[in-house]
Design a protein around this motif. Structure first.
Motif, PDB file in Angstrom:
ATOM      1  N   SER A   1      45.816  35.564  24.839  1.00 45.96           N
ATOM      2  CA  SER A   1      47.008  35.996  25.555  1.00 45.96           C
ATOM      3  C   SER A   1      47.820  34.779  25.990  1.00 45.96           C
ATOM      4  O   SER A   1      47.271  33.740  26.340  1.00 45.96           O
ATOM      5  N   GLU A   2      49.137  34.930  25.971  1.00 43.58           N
ATOM      6  CA  GLU A   2      50.003  33.856  26.448  1.00 43.58           C
ATOM      7  C   GLU A   2      50.193  33.925  27.960  1.00 43.58           C
ATOM      8  O   GLU A   2      50.755  33.015  28.554  1.00 43.58           O
ATOM      9  N   ALA A   3      49.722  35.008  28.574  1.00 46.20           N
ATOM     10  CA  ALA A   3      49.835  35.149  30.024  1.00 46.20           C
ATOM     11  C   ALA A   3      48.901  34.157  30.703  1.00 46.20           C
ATOM     12  O   ALA A   3      47.943  33.663  30.109  1.00 46.20           O
ATOM     13  N   LYS A   4      49.189  33.874  31.956  1.00 43.61           N
ATOM     14  CA  LYS A   4      48.295  33.026  32.731  1.00 43.61           C
ATOM     15  C   LYS A   4      46.942  33.722  32.805  1.00 43.61           C
ATOM     16  O   LYS A   4      46.868  34.949  32.909  1.00 43.61           O
ATOM     17  N   LEU A   5      45.882  32.929  32.773  1.00 37.13           N
ATOM     18  CA  LEU A   5      44.527  33.476  32.752  1.00 37.13           C
ATOM     19  C   LEU A   5      44.301  34.467  33.894  1.00 37.13           C
ATOM     20  O   LEU A   5      43.791  35.565  33.681  1.00 37.13           O
ATOM     21  N   GLU A   6      44.701  34.094  35.111  1.00 46.31           N
ATOM     22  CA  GLU A   6      44.469  34.968  36.266  1.00 46.31           C
ATOM     23  C   GLU A   6      45.212  36.296  36.164  1.00 46.31           C
ATOM     24  O   GLU A   6      44.850  37.273  36.811  1.00 46.31           O
ATOM     25  N   GLU A   7      46.222  36.365  35.304  1.00 43.42           N
ATOM     26  CA  GLU A   7      46.945  37.615  35.099  1.00 43.42           C
ATOM     27  C   GLU A   7      46.275  38.513  34.071  1.00 43.42           C
ATOM     28  O   GLU A   7      46.720  39.632  33.832  1.00 43.42           O
ATOM     29  N   SER A   8      45.220  38.014  33.449  1.00 45.24           N
ATOM     30  CA  SER A   8      44.506  38.776  32.422  1.00 45.24           C
ATOM     31  C   SER A   8      43.086  39.135  32.860  1.00 45.24           C
ATOM     32  O   SER A   8      42.252  39.472  32.026  1.00 45.24           O
ATOM     33  N   LEU A   9      42.812  39.051  34.158  1.00 45.46           N
ATOM     34  CA  LEU A   9      41.472  39.309  34.690  1.00 45.46           C
ATOM     35  C   LEU A   9      41.473  40.524  35.607  1.00 45.46           C
ATOM     36  O   LEU A   9      42.459  40.787  36.300  1.00 45.46           O
ATOM     37  N   PHE A  10      40.351  41.235  35.614  1.00 43.51           N
ATOM     38  CA  PHE A  10      40.149  42.275  36.616  1.00 43.51           C
ATOM     39  C   PHE A  10      38.700  42.239  37.083  1.00 43.51           C
ATOM     40  O   PHE A  10      37.804  41.821  36.361  1.00 43.51           O
ATOM     41  N   ASP A  11      38.488  42.667  38.321  1.00 35.62           N
ATOM     42  CA  ASP A  11      37.161  42.702  38.922  1.00 35.62           C
ATOM     43  C   ASP A  11      36.425  43.926  38.364  1.00 35.62           C
ATOM     44  O   ASP A  11      36.939  45.041  38.413  1.00 35.62           O
TER      45      ASP A  11
ATOM     46  N   LYS B   1      26.445  42.702  35.218  1.00 29.83           N
ATOM     47  CA  LYS B   1      26.772  41.805  36.327  1.00 29.83           C
ATOM     48  C   LYS B   1      25.796  40.637  36.385  1.00 29.83           C
ATOM     49  O   LYS B   1      26.196  39.494  36.609  1.00 29.83           O
ATOM     50  N   SER B   2      24.537  40.918  36.177  1.00 25.45           N
ATOM     51  CA  SER B   2      23.528  39.859  36.197  1.00 25.45           C
ATOM     52  C   SER B   2      23.757  38.870  35.061  1.00 25.45           C
ATOM     53  O   SER B   2      23.780  37.649  35.273  1.00 25.45           O
ATOM     54  N   ALA B   3      23.947  39.362  33.850  1.00 17.00           N
ATOM     55  CA  ALA B   3      24.174  38.488  32.698  1.00 17.00           C
ATOM     56  C   ALA B   3      25.469  37.700  32.860  1.00 17.00           C
ATOM     57  O   ALA B   3      25.546  36.539  32.463  1.00 17.00           O
ATOM     58  N   GLY B   4      26.466  38.343  33.454  1.00 17.77           N
ATOM     59  CA  GLY B   4      27.774  37.712  33.615  1.00 17.77           C
ATOM     60  C   GLY B   4      27.866  36.767  34.788  1.00 17.77           C
ATOM     61  O   GLY B   4      28.909  36.167  35.020  1.00 17.77           O
ATOM     62  N   GLY B   5      26.800  36.618  35.567  1.00 11.39           N
ATOM     63  CA  GLY B   5      26.802  35.656  36.659  1.00 11.39           C
ATOM     64  C   GLY B   5      26.938  36.251  38.046  1.00 11.39           C
ATOM     65  O   GLY B   5      27.227  35.541  38.995  1.00 11.39           O
ATOM     66  N   GLY B   6      26.727  37.551  38.183  1.00  9.45           N
ATOM     67  CA  GLY B   6      26.788  38.173  39.513  1.00  9.45           C
ATOM     68  C   GLY B   6      28.166  38.713  39.829  1.00  9.45           C
ATOM     69  O   GLY B   6      28.984  38.938  38.950  1.00  9.45           O
ATOM     70  N   THR B   7      28.412  38.896  41.115  1.00  8.12           N
ATOM     71  CA  THR B   7      29.695  39.454  41.549  1.00  8.12           C
ATOM     72  C   THR B   7      30.459  38.415  42.353  1.00  8.12           C
ATOM     73  O   THR B   7      29.844  37.565  42.986  1.00  8.12           O
ATOM     74  N   PRO B   8      31.759  38.418  42.377  1.00 12.40           N
ATOM     75  CA  PRO B   8      32.555  39.326  41.567  1.00 12.40           C
ATOM     76  C   PRO B   8      32.486  38.926  40.094  1.00 12.40           C
ATOM     77  O   PRO B   8      32.482  37.740  39.774  1.00 12.40           O
ATOM     78  N   LEU B   9      32.416  39.920  39.253  1.00  8.79           N
ATOM     79  CA  LEU B   9      32.435  39.704  37.810  1.00  8.79           C
ATOM     80  C   LEU B   9      33.871  39.929  37.366  1.00  8.79           C
ATOM     81  O   LEU B   9      34.364  41.053  37.366  1.00  8.79           O
ATOM     82  N   MET B  10      34.541  38.847  37.047  1.00  7.59           N
ATOM     83  CA  MET B  10      35.944  38.916  36.633  1.00  7.59           C
ATOM     84  C   MET B  10      35.989  39.022  35.112  1.00  7.59           C
ATOM     85  O   MET B  10      35.607  38.106  34.398  1.00  7.59           O
ATOM     86  N   ILE B  11      36.437  40.194  34.660  1.00  7.01           N
ATOM     87  CA  ILE B  11      36.465  40.491  33.228  1.00  7.01           C
ATOM     88  C   ILE B  11      37.828  40.132  32.656  1.00  7.01           C
ATOM     89  O   ILE B  11      38.867  40.424  33.254  1.00  7.01           O
ATOM     90  N   TYR B  12      37.794  39.498  31.499  1.00  8.03           N
ATOM     91  CA  TYR B  12      39.003  39.118  30.791  1.00  8.03           C
ATOM     92  C   TYR B  12      39.401  40.253  29.848  1.00  8.03           C
ATOM     93  O   TYR B  12      38.662  40.603  28.927  1.00  8.03           O
ATOM     94  N   GLN B  13      40.527  40.849  30.120  1.00  6.54           N
ATOM     95  CA  GLN B  13      41.148  41.899  29.333  1.00  6.54           C
ATOM     96  C   GLN B  13      40.281  43.140  29.178  1.00  6.54           C
ATOM     97  O   GLN B  13      40.022  43.812  30.154  1.00  6.54           O
ATOM     98  N   ASP B  14      39.811  43.482  27.985  1.00  4.92           N
ATOM     99  CA  ASP B  14      39.212  44.789  27.721  1.00  4.92           C
ATOM    100  C   ASP B  14      37.694  44.719  27.592  1.00  4.92           C
ATOM    101  O   ASP B  14      37.128  43.662  27.350  1.00  4.92           O
ATOM    102  N   VAL B  15      37.062  45.895  27.729  1.00  5.74           N
ATOM    103  CA  VAL B  15      35.616  46.038  27.554  1.00  5.74           C
ATOM    104  C   VAL B  15      35.378  47.098  26.486  1.00  5.74           C
ATOM    105  O   VAL B  15      36.037  48.137  26.484  1.00  5.74           O
TER     106      VAL B  15
END
Length: 185
Positions: free
Chosen positions: A99-109, A44-58
């Protein structure tokens, strides 16, 4: 001259001690809940804090993490961050979404995942592999797999288990670590 060199060496030692790896998780990131918790704090710190919106998979391994996250300051940008026990957190490195999906459709908190449940999931996968008589098992990594459907966001743990003579795939609940599926291939 020797006193000056000694003073410089002592000063360097103090400086290097201040740059310790105390902020790095120590322990196996697949089995040790304390190490997992510390890794998530670092993520979370490296990614810029919260909310950390992750693109697709980890991708999550014993000493390695790979995430792509949305840049809070430039929401159309995705950046990659990696962690390894050898280097600590590295990034950001720009990523082009595939992904061809809209960016916001490929994110999760990131807070939608109980990251410490990775340890529960791995323990259950290892137990199931033993019960299925798999020998010399190894879990390469655990992925948090993202899927969006008409019901919303579906997140699951996913792992491939390699045995001496076979392999299996497993999926699990990202809140409890419960095993949802285990299939020998």
């Amino acid at each position: 001259m020797r006193k000056s060199l000694f003073f410089i060496a002592a000063l360097c030692a103090v400086f290097l001690a201040g740059c310790s790896d105390s902020d790095k998780p120590s322990g196996d990131l697949l089995h040790d809940k304390a190490a997992i918790k510390k890794a998530v704090e670092g993520m979370k710190s490296a990614g810029g804090g919260t909310p950390l919106m992750i693109y697709q998979d980890v991708i999550w391994d014993t000493d390695y993490i790979n995430i792509n996250r949305q840049d809070k300051d430039k929401p159309t940008n995705i950046d990659n961050f990696t962690y390894s026990s050898a280097t600590g957190w590295q990034g950001p490195t720009p990523v082009t979404p595939k992904s061809e999906a809209k960016l916001e459709e490929s994110l999760f908190d990131a807070d939608k995942v109980n990251w410490e449940a990775i340890a529960e999931f791995v323990a259950r996968v290892e137990k199931e592999a033993q019960e299925e008589n798999m020998e010399k098992i190894k879990i390469d990594n655990v992925m948090v797999v993202f899927k969006r459907d008409e019901k919303g966001i579906d997140l699951k743990f996913f792992a491939t288990v390699k045995g001496e003579n076979n392999e299996a795939v497993a999926s699990g609940d990202t809140q409890t670590g419960e095993l949802l599926d285990f299939e020998i291939r």
